[in-house]
Design an enzyme around this catalytic site. Structure first.
Site, PDB file in Angstrom:
ATOM      1  N   ASP A   1       0.828  -1.209   0.000  1.00 23.09           N
ATOM      2  CA  ASP A   1       0.000   0.000   0.000  1.00 23.09           C
ATOM      3  C   ASP A   1       0.858   1.253   0.000  1.00 23.09           C
ATOM      4  OD1 ASP A   1       0.737  -0.657   2.753  1.00 23.09           O
ATOM      5  OD2 ASP A   1      -0.603   0.979   3.357  1.00 23.09           O
TER       6      ASP A   1
ATOM      7  N   GLU B   1       0.147  -1.095   5.656  1.00 22.95           N
ATOM      8  CA  GLU B   1       1.187  -0.641   6.584  1.00 22.95           C
ATOM      9  C   GLU B   1       1.037   0.835   6.892  1.00 22.95           C
ATOM     10  OE1 GLU B   1       5.212   0.979   7.732  1.00 22.95           O
ATOM     11  OE2 GLU B   1       3.889   1.524   6.072  1.00 22.95           O
TER      12      GLU B   1
END
Length: 424
Positions: free
Chosen positions: A95, A190
């Site tokens: 991400d 994350e």
């Protein structure tokens, strides 16, 4: 032990590294802090499925994309029968930062960078200026990849993803290099701090691990903040403004007063190095009620407690300054300083230092003013320092990366695989 040149990527392998990276950053994997799904966005699934296909095409075993978006795979040991070695894990997150557009379809690939300012062609008048980015001067002659000024690049952490994939491909094409069992994981979310929420360390099955999610060439991050979040609720009294005298208690004004009272010397914009901070980053509400989201960060538990006491004191001061309002502060643990765990497992850091040095670099042990998935993993029993991936200016439209730095990260990956293949 093979010398360094055995592990250096040739021109073809560097082109493949670049192609992987460009392919990955074109997928919009921006995560979301408000989504109720996990992963938080569909774009993360798109990249994870792409990576699953690539891992299968490479011939890795145990390739699995589970219902929480954790993609794992195994590169089996090629050591002689009876020769044991610890299982080493390598991780990177797919991400990108939620608050900046993340679909980098128009990156700029600048070959033989000359040391000057780099115009960002998608944002006329915007430049990546060498004077403001001294690390660029360390990359003169390199291939430098930048954004066009309209999105982030995605080197955080698709550089790490591309480096791990390239390292796996290299090991598969060089079976003469011995290594033990290797586990890899590509993970979501994350950037929201929730990436390890459902990650099963036992199922992953590594004895030690490394995240490739750092920045500067040669750096190994062995320390993070202690981190908590703070949810601040300011409750006032709403009434018609035409008849509000003596009755209205404006929670918006009280919240603004609270934020104004935060100590000037303990804000992210006034601190650096090992200094702690309080950081209000989101506010929502109206006259009757306002919520403020804040981060509390410090490198020691004592300083973390001090910053939280500051916030509680300011809450009381705000109630006094705005009679009739109430201020509630709730703290929630985010992560803890991974140094507490890594200090108990010095060999994990020592091998990272040796791997960086074997890659022809000077190792630098760093403390990150943030957190990594490795911090969560450390406190779940898997010691996991963070290795450089080469990106610079994370989270913004001036993000950039050097292909040479990425190639050195791949070399470091290969040396780590070889070192752990020799045993603990």
């Amino acid at each position: 032990m093979p010398n360094e040149t055995v592990f250096a990527l040739n021109g073809k392998e560097q082109r493949e590294l670049l192609e992987r990276f460009l392919r990955y950053i074109a997928v919009d994997t921006r995560s979301s802090e408000t989504s109720e799904t996990f992963p938080s966005t569909e774009g993360q699934w798109d990249l994870l499925r792409m990576l699953r296909g690539e891992l299968e095409a490479l011939g890795l075993s145990d390739v699995d994309l589970d219902g929480h978006g954790y993609l794992t795979a195994t590169l089996p040991s090629n050591l002689p029968p009876g020769q044991a070695a610890p299982t080493v894990g390598f991780l990177a997150h797919v991400d990108t930062y939620p608050s900046t557009p993340g679909k980098c379809e128009n990156p700029q690939v600048i070959e033989r960078y000359d040391g000057g300012d780099i115009p960002l062609r998608g944002a006329p008048g915007r430049f990546l200026r060498a004077s403001e980015n001294p690390l660029l001067l360390k990359c003169v002659g390199d291939t430098v990849i930048t954004t066009d000024g309209t999105t982030l690049l995605g080197a955080d952490d698709k550089a790490g993803v591309a480096e791990i994939m390239t390292g796996l491909a290299w090991l598969l094409s060089h079976p003469e290099v011995p290594h033990g069992r290797i586990r890899v994981a590509f993970t979501p979310d994350e950037e929201t701090g929730k990436g390890m929420r459902f990650f099963d360390v036992g199922t992953f099955g590594a004895d030690v691990a490394y995240t490739f999610d750092g920045s500067v060439l040669g750096e190994i991050e062995v320390e993070t903040f202690h981190a908590d979040s703070a949810a601040i609720t300011v409750t006032g009294e709403d009434t018609h403004p035409g008849t509000a005298k003596g009755r209205m208690v404006n929670a918006l004004r009280a919240a603004a007063g609270l934020i104004h009272r935060l100590p000037e010397g303990h804000l992210p914009e006034t601190t650096e190095g090992r200094e702690s901070f309080l950081h209000p980053y989101a506010i929502q509400g109206e006259v009757g009620k306002v919520t403020v989201q804040a981060l509390v960060r410090a490198f020691t538990r004592e300083e973390l407690r001090q910053r939280e006491e500051d916030l509680l004191r300011i809450a009381k001061e705000t109630e006094s300054a705005f009679p009739g309002c109430s201020v509630e502060v709730r703290f929630e643990e985010s992560y803890r300083n991974m140094k507490e765990i890594l200090d108990r497992h010095p060999v994990v850091v020592e091998k990272a230092v040796e791997a960086v040095r074997l890659s022809g670099l000077e190792p630098v042990l760093g403390a990150i003013r943030g957190g990594t998935d490795g911090a969560h993993l450390c406190f779940r029993g898997l010691p996991t320092p963070n290795v450089f991936a080469g990106g610079v200016n994370f989270h913004g439209v001036t993000e950039w990366v050097s292909l040479r730095w990425m190639a050195k990260a791949v070399e470091t990956f290969l040396h780590l695989a070889r070192l752990w293949g020799r045993g603990a």
